[in-house]
Design a protein around this motif. Structure first.
Motif, PDB file in Angstrom:
ATOM      1  N   PRO A  48       9.740   7.074 -37.446  1.00  0.00           N
ATOM      2  CA  PRO A  48       9.098   7.405 -36.165  1.00  0.00           C
ATOM      3  C   PRO A  48       9.096   6.202 -35.226  1.00  0.00           C
ATOM      4  O   PRO A  48       9.160   5.043 -35.669  1.00  0.00           O
ATOM      5  N   ASP A  49       8.993   6.468 -33.938  1.00  0.00           N
ATOM      6  CA  ASP A  49       9.028   5.402 -32.935  1.00  0.00           C
ATOM      7  C   ASP A  49       7.976   4.328 -33.196  1.00  0.00           C
ATOM      8  O   ASP A  49       8.230   3.137 -32.993  1.00  0.00           O
ATOM      9  N   ASP A  50       6.784   4.745 -33.647  1.00  0.00           N
ATOM     10  CA  ASP A  50       5.724   3.752 -33.836  1.00  0.00           C
ATOM     11  C   ASP A  50       5.912   2.912 -35.092  1.00  0.00           C
ATOM     12  O   ASP A  50       5.163   1.957 -35.316  1.00  0.00           O
ATOM     13  N   ARG A  51       6.923   3.255 -35.912  1.00  0.00           N
ATOM     14  CA  ARG A  51       7.218   2.464 -37.113  1.00  0.00           C
ATOM     15  C   ARG A  51       8.450   1.579 -36.930  1.00  0.00           C
ATOM     16  O   ARG A  51       8.717   0.717 -37.764  1.00  0.00           O
ATOM     17  N   ILE A  52       9.194   1.783 -35.853  1.00  0.00           N
ATOM     18  CA  ILE A  52      10.398   0.986 -35.616  1.00  0.00           C
ATOM     19  C   ILE A  52      10.068  -0.500 -35.641  1.00  0.00           C
ATOM     20  O   ILE A  52      10.797  -1.319 -36.229  1.00  0.00           O
ATOM     21  N   GLN A  53       8.965  -0.883 -35.005  1.00  0.00           N
ATOM     22  CA  GLN A  53       8.633  -2.305 -34.888  1.00  0.00           C
ATOM     23  C   GLN A  53       8.408  -2.961 -36.245  1.00  0.00           C
ATOM     24  O   GLN A  53       8.667  -4.162 -36.392  1.00  0.00           O
ATOM     25  N   TYR A  54       7.964  -2.226 -37.245  1.00  0.00           N
ATOM     26  CA  TYR A  54       7.721  -2.830 -38.552  1.00  0.00           C
ATOM     27  C   TYR A  54       9.025  -3.365 -39.143  1.00  0.00           C
ATOM     28  O   TYR A  54       9.051  -4.455 -39.726  1.00  0.00           O
ATOM     29  N   ILE A  57      21.903  18.682 -14.610  1.00  0.00           N
ATOM     30  CA  ILE A  57      21.508  19.502 -15.757  1.00  0.00           C
ATOM     31  C   ILE A  57      21.987  18.774 -17.001  1.00  0.00           C
ATOM     32  O   ILE A  57      23.189  18.563 -17.179  1.00  0.00           O
ATOM     33  N   ALA A  58      21.043  18.373 -17.819  1.00  0.00           N
ATOM     34  CA  ALA A  58      21.348  17.487 -18.953  1.00  0.00           C
ATOM     35  C   ALA A  58      21.444  18.265 -20.254  1.00  0.00           C
ATOM     36  O   ALA A  58      20.668  19.190 -20.508  1.00  0.00           O
ATOM     37  N   GLY A  80      14.252  13.936 -26.196  1.00  0.00           N
ATOM     38  CA  GLY A  80      14.261  13.973 -27.653  1.00  0.00           C
ATOM     39  C   GLY A  80      15.119  12.894 -28.292  1.00  0.00           C
ATOM     40  O   GLY A  80      15.120  12.734 -29.507  1.00  0.00           O
ATOM     41  N   ILE A  81      15.869  12.159 -27.473  1.00  0.00           N
ATOM     42  CA  ILE A  81      16.701  11.040 -27.940  1.00  0.00           C
ATOM     43  C   ILE A  81      16.352   9.854 -27.049  1.00  0.00           C
ATOM     44  O   ILE A  81      16.291   9.988 -25.825  1.00  0.00           O
ATOM     45  N   SER A  82      16.108   8.697 -27.640  1.00  0.00           N
ATOM     46  CA  SER A  82      15.598   7.556 -26.876  1.00  0.00           C
ATOM     47  C   SER A  82      16.507   7.196 -25.708  1.00  0.00           C
ATOM     48  O   SER A  82      16.023   6.876 -24.616  1.00  0.00           O
ATOM     49  N   TYR A  83      17.828   7.229 -25.906  1.00  0.00           N
ATOM     50  CA  TYR A  83      18.750   6.911 -24.819  1.00  0.00           C
ATOM     51  C   TYR A  83      18.532   7.866 -23.650  1.00  0.00           C
ATOM     52  O   TYR A  83      18.375   7.447 -22.496  1.00  0.00           O
ATOM     53  N   ASN A  84      18.527   9.162 -23.924  1.00  0.00           N
ATOM     54  CA  ASN A  84      18.388  10.151 -22.864  1.00  0.00           C
ATOM     55  C   ASN A  84      17.023  10.058 -22.192  1.00  0.00           C
ATOM     56  O   ASN A  84      16.918  10.175 -20.966  1.00  0.00           O
ATOM     57  N   TRP A 142      27.117  14.533 -26.249  1.00  0.00           N
ATOM     58  CA  TRP A 142      27.800  14.719 -27.529  1.00  0.00           C
ATOM     59  C   TRP A 142      28.350  16.134 -27.571  1.00  0.00           C
ATOM     60  O   TRP A 142      27.746  17.036 -28.161  1.00  0.00           O
ATOM     61  N   PRO A 143      29.503  16.350 -26.924  1.00  0.00           N
ATOM     62  CA  PRO A 143      30.012  17.718 -26.736  1.00  0.00           C
ATOM     63  C   PRO A 143      30.292  18.468 -28.027  1.00  0.00           C
ATOM     64  O   PRO A 143      30.174  19.699 -28.057  1.00  0.00           O
ATOM     65  N   SER A 144      30.640  17.761 -29.100  1.00  0.00           N
ATOM     66  CA  SER A 144      30.965  18.469 -30.340  1.00  0.00           C
ATOM     67  C   SER A 144      29.760  19.205 -30.914  1.00  0.00           C
ATOM     68  O   SER A 144      29.917  20.136 -31.708  1.00  0.00           O
TER      69      SER A 144
END
Length: 356
Positions: free
Chosen positions: A237-243, A4-5, A10-14, A52-54
Motif C-alpha cells: 500500500p502507498d502508506d507502506r512504500i516509505q518503510y 478521456i483517459a 488508480g495508478i500513481s503515474y496517472n 497500456w493498450p494491450s
C-alpha cells in the motif's frame, strides 16, 4: 478541451499526471472502452489518451477469443476517429511486458496504434531513440515529456531506523531493495543468482506482488538457500512504500528490457541511488550522482555494480534535487501546449527534457 483517459486513476503515474493536467485547465474524465460508451460520450475535438493498450485486448481464453478482442480493440479506435476525436498514446514500453498468446498481434497492435494516433508521448531522448529504432513510423509523432517525480506523493514521515526495526532488518547491514511488481522482465532470477554468488555483508530485500504462481515458485526456490535474501510478498500500500525505501541503501532492478521505469523515479524521489541497466529512459535520468547503470551486454555488469556501489558516497539531498528536475507539472504543461497548438492547426509541440 477534454481528455478521456484510459485509465484516469488508480495508478500513481496517472493520478499525478492528470492532476497536473487539470491544473492546466484541461478537463480529464475516465473513459470506458466500449462501443456504447464511445458512441454516447466521445465528441469531435476530444482527445483519447491510452497508456497500456494491450490491456484492452489481451484477455484470458483461447486464440479465437483473443482475435475477437483484438478486432474489437481496432474497431473501437477506428470508431473514436470516426467520431471526430483524436488519439494520444504514452509509450511506457516498447511492447507489452505480458505478451499475448499470438505475439505478432502485439507488434501489429503497436504499428496500428502508432499509425492512428496524433501524438505519442515518450519520457526522454533515450526512450524516444529506442522507440524509433523499433518503430520508425513513430518519429514524426513524438512529444517528449518528463516522467515526474513522486516527492511529496508518498509519505516520508519515518526514519531509516524505524523502517528497519519495523521490517526486522539489522541496522548495520547494507540493504539492496527490489520493489514493485515481480515480473520476469525485471530479471529477479539474475539479481538473486548474482547476489548469492558474492560475499557481500548485505541484505537483498525483495518486496512486491507476484502475478504468476510459477514465477513466484522459481524466484522463492532460488532465494531459499541464502538467509541474506528476504522476500516480502504481496501488494505494498502507498502508506507502506516509505518503510521499504527508507530502510534501503540502494534500489536495484536489472531489467531484461525497459523503456520507462517508474521504479527509477520512485528511488530518486526518496533520495536513493538506483542500480540498473543502461537502457531507454534510464540513460536520461540516472546521472553519476543518482546511481549506477551497467552495460546490459555485460554478463558481469550487475555483480560489478553491486560491489562498486558500496564504495561510492551518495548524497540523498543531491539525488532529491536531481529528481526535482523531472516534474508532472512540466509534463502536463508540455502536453497542454501541444494540444493547444494542434487546435490552432500546428504540428507537434517541440519540447526538451532537462539534462542530467
Amino acid at each position: 478541451m477534454k481528455i478521456i483517459a484510459f485509465p484516469k486513476s488508480g495508478i500513481s503515474y496517472n493520478d499525478c499526471f492528470y492532476r497536473a493536467l487539470e491544473s492546466q485547465g484541461i478537463e480529464v474524465i475516465d473513459g470506458i472502452f466500449s462501443g456504447g460508451w464511445i458512441r454516447a460520450n466521445v465528441q469531435p475535438g476530444n482527445w483519447l489518451h491510452l497508456h497500456w493498450p494491450s490491456f484492452e485486448y489481451n484477455v484470458a481464453g483461447g486464440r479465437l477469443r483473443l482475435l475477437l478482442w483484438f478486432f474489437r480493440f481496432v474497431a473501437l479506435l477506428c470508431l473514436v476517429r470516426l467520431k471526430g476525436a483524436q488519439l494520444i498514446w504514452t509509450a511506457h514500453n516498447l511492447l507489452p511486458h505480458d505478451r499475448c498468446k499470438l505475439p505478432w498481434l502485439d507488434i501489429f497492435g503497436r504499428r496500428f496504434l502508432i499509425g492512428i494516433s496524433r501524438y505519442i508521448l515518450v519520457h526522454g531522448p533515450g526512450a524516444a531513440g529506442a522507440l524509433c529504432e523499433r518503430f520508425p513510423q513513430a518519429k514524426k509523432k513524438l512529444v517528449l515529456i518528463p516522467h515526474g517525480h513522486w516527492i511529496g506523493y508518498y509519505p516520508t514521515s519515518i526514519t531509516s531506523t524505524t523502517a528497519r526495526d519495523d521490517l526486522g532488518i539489522p541496522q548495520s547491514k547494507i540493504v539492496y531493495l527490489f520493489i514493485g511488481l515481480c515480473k520476469p522482465y525485471k530479471n529477479l532470477e539474475q539479481l538473486i543468482t548474482t547476489f548469492r554468488a558474492n560475499n557481500l555483508d548485505a541484505i537483498l530485500l525483495i518486496a512486491g506482488k507476484f502475478s504468476d504462481i510459477g514465477y513466484r515458485e522459481r524466484v522463492c526456490e532460488l532465494a531459499k538457500p541464502d538467509s541474506r535474501i528476504h522476500i516480502h510478498e504481496g501488494f505494498i500500500p502507498d502508506d507502506r512504500i516509505q518503510y521499504y525505501l527508507q530502510a534501503c541503501d540502494f534500489v536495484v532492478v536489472p531489467y531484461k528490457e525497459i523503456l520507462t521505469s517508474g521504479t527509477a523515479m520512485l528511488a530518486l524521489s526518496f533520495g536513493k541511488p538506483l542500480i540498473s541497466v543502461d537502457l531507454g529512459f534510464l540513460k536520461d535520468v540516472i546521472s553519476l550522482e543518482a546511481g549506477i547503470l551497467f552495460p546490459h551486454s555485460d554478463p558481469d555488469g550487475l555483480a560489478k555494480a553491486l560491489e562498486h556501489a558500496i564504495s561510492v558516497s551518495y548524497d540523498a539531498g543531491a539525488i532529491l534535487s536531481h529528481a526535482q528536475k523531472y516534474s508532472f507539472d512540466d509534463a502536463a504543461r508540455i502536453l497542454a501546449n501541444t494540444l493547444t497548438h494542434a487546435q490552432d492547426g500546428g504540428t507537434a509541440y517541440s519540447a526538451t527534457i532537462p539534462p542530467n
